[in-house]
Design a protein around this motif. Structure first.
Motif, short mmCIF file in Angstrom:
data_model
loop_
_atom_site.label_atom_id
_atom_site.label_comp_id
_atom_site.label_asym_id
_atom_site.label_seq_id
_atom_site.Cartn_x
_atom_site.Cartn_y
_atom_site.Cartn_z
N ASP A 385 3.06 4.38 4.61
CA ASP A 385 1.82 4.20 3.88
C ASP A 385 1.81 2.77 3.34
O ASP A 385 2.65 2.40 2.51
CB ASP A 385 1.77 5.23 2.75
CG ASP A 385 0.51 5.11 1.93
OD1 ASP A 385 -0.39 4.33 2.34
OD2 ASP A 385 0.42 5.76 0.88
N GLN A 387 -0.22 -0.67 1.71
CA GLN A 387 -1.38 -1.15 0.96
C GLN A 387 -1.25 -2.66 0.71
O GLN A 387 -0.20 -3.12 0.27
CB GLN A 387 -1.45 -0.49 -0.43
CG GLN A 387 -1.60 1.01 -0.44
CD GLN A 387 -2.95 1.47 0.08
OE1 GLN A 387 -3.93 0.71 0.05
NE2 GLN A 387 -3.02 2.69 0.57
N LYS A 415 7.56 7.89 4.24
CA LYS A 415 7.61 9.33 3.98
C LYS A 415 9.01 9.90 4.18
O LYS A 415 9.69 9.57 5.13
CB LYS A 415 6.60 10.06 4.86
CG LYS A 415 5.19 9.76 4.40
CD LYS A 415 4.11 10.24 5.36
CE LYS A 415 2.82 9.51 5.01
NZ LYS A 415 2.05 9.10 6.16
#
Ligand SMILES: *Cc1c(COP(=O)(O)O)cnc(C)c1O
Length: 475
Positions: A385, A387, A415
């Motif tokens: 993930d 950003q 994860k």
């Protein structure tokens, strides 16, 4: 498991196996080195069998011989790994003391390589055909760059401070403001180095305020020096006062033989104020205020090799050069070559373009944004993930502690593993990747990532995220 002891093969049996030849070829090591390592590993395994510390489960998949060869392979691979090696600095901290501080310019690197490869005029005066002094090699360039009457170079700035105190103030009093009795990086403490040098520390003022009259009242016939120390790695804010260098110079001028010395720490030759970063004075400004001596590091804001540069009045520099310690603390030809070319870059006005330290500190948002986008795009993986965020990086190296430069970074969650686990794996990857952790996320700050490192960075992340047989992992 002790019954396995009888199955341990004798070394000579392994020596004649095909595997021995393969290992020899793979690691390009002579037979005797490999034999020695086999013997070590056999001894270790024998001990582990006796102590019953070897995992039984290993034997579900491997024979004793397999285990021995795996360990031999592991030890040889570890040995083959370069001990000091490049790491990818993803912390955004440009002058990271643990990661080797300044990166050098290509021009400086070329000069170092050239000088290292051949003989040189390190201590040979080519004009006169006789012995020369290594102090003379770049003194002219240092004078030009700082505006000082004279200059010299020693091993690092800590050495410069020590030499100056020892050579000029031994058994004399040195006045220092209590607000400047700093410790830098855990191993450089003004009070300790003073004690070591034989100079007597006279503390004046308080932690937050020191006035000119504090210095004035402390001057005795034993006073030799006023030392001003740049509070490199912290900032006192609020109700504070310190005395400007020019006031100290005026005070010292009323007394004979009183030296004003400023330990600048970083000592910048590039005016960061002109690009609105911090309020660090350039060395020339301090020299112009009339101080007798300054010293600063070669590998902090200057962006050169590790060195301690001393600049100031000719009278004092001449004494320092003659002191026995100058011989002890001298620099080698590679340092001089790197420093020479770095100074030339400043004098030619090319610092922003060519010196990685300056370039990284003033690195543009657009470039970092591009890198962040490229990273996120290439690292597209189900387990991650990512950003993009705007944030701030630190200059580091104990310089400009209150300055935060705007940066672009990517936060990463992988994860199934913690940020700390991800950081540990990245650190042990080849090449190692050193990251920051913020709010349980791994952070990659593009200020300190070069374009040429992008490929390794992405590959490193993919590698550690997808590997599942990680041994020795801690949380
Ligand atoms: C960094 C620093 C030093 C030590 O310099 P090195 O080059 O690391 O030896 C000494 N004084 C100050 C004020 C510093 O910031």
């Amino acid at each position: 498991m002790k019954h396995l002891l009888r199955e341990i093969p004798p070394v000579h049996e392994l020596q004649v196996s095909d595997k021995f030849q393969q290992v020899m070829k793979k690691f390009d090591q002579p037979a005797q080195n490999i034999t020695k390592i086999i013997q070590n590993q056999i001894n270790a395994i024998r001990e582990e069998l006796i102590q019953e510390t070897l995992s039984k489960q290993l034997f579900n998949n491997y024979s004793l011989i397999d285990i021995i060869w795996q360990r031999v392979d592991g030890q040889l691979a570890d040995f083959a790994q370069e001990k000091i090696t490049n790491v990818i600095n993803a912390t955004g901290t440009v002058l990271h003391t643990n990661l080797g501080r300044a990166r050098l310019s290509n021009q400086a690197i070329d000069h170092i390589v050239k000088v290292a490869r051949g003989y040189s005029n390190l201590e040979y005066n080519l004009k006169e055909g006789k012995r020369g002094s290594r102090h003379d090699i770049i003194e002219g360039l240092l004078k030009e760059a700082t505006g000082a009457e004279a200059a010299m170079v020693v091993n690092n700035n800590a050495a410069a401070v020590y030499l100056i105190l020892r050579a000029l103030a031994k058994e004399k009093e040195v006045i220092v403001s209590r607000g400047q009795l700093v410790e830098i990086g855990g191993s450089f403490r003004v009070s300790s180095i003073m004690e070591e040098s034989g100079a007597h520390l006279v503390e004046v003022g308080t932690t937050n305020k020191t006035h000119l009259y504090d210095y004035e009242q402390a001057i005795t016939e034993d006073t030799r020096m006023i030392l001003k120390v740049h509070t490199s790695n912290f900032k006192t804010i609020g109700f504070t006062e310190s005395v400007e260098t020019d006031s100290l110079v005026s005070l010292a001028n009323q007394h004979q033989q009183l030296i004003v010395y400023e330990d600048l720490g970083s000592g910048s030759l590039f005016d960061f104020k002109s690009v609105r970063i911090g309020d660090e004075p350039v060395v020339r400004e301090i020299i112009n205020s009339g101080v007798d001596l300054v010293s600063f590091s070669g590998d902090k804001l200057l962006g050169g090799p590790q060195a301690g540069i001393i600049a100031g009045k000719k009278e004092w520099i001449a004494q320092l050069k003659k002191h026995q310690l100058a011989r002890v603390l001298r620099v080698d030809k590679m340092t001089l070559a790197g420093l020479e070319t770095t100074l030339r870059t400043y004098l030619a006005g090319g610092a922003e373009e060519h010196l990685p330290t300056i370039r990284d500190i003033i690195k543009s948002r657009e470039i970092m944004e591009d890198q962040a986008n490229q990273f996120v795009h290439q690292l597209n993986h189900d387990l991650l993930d990512l950003q993009i965020e705007e944030s701030f990086s630190q200059v580091g190296g104990g310089t400009m502690p209150d300055v935060e430069v705007p940066t672009v970074l990517v936060t990463i969650i992988s994860k199934g593993i913690t940020a700390q686990q991800l950081a540990n794996r990245l650190r042990q990857h080849v090449p190692p990747i050193v990251v920051r952790i913020k709010d349980d996320k791994v952070v990659v700050d593009f200020r300190t990532i070069e374009l040429r490192e992008m490929e390794d960075l992405v590959a490193g992340f993919l590698d550690v995220v997808t590997k599942n047989n990680v041994t020795n992992e801690t949380t």
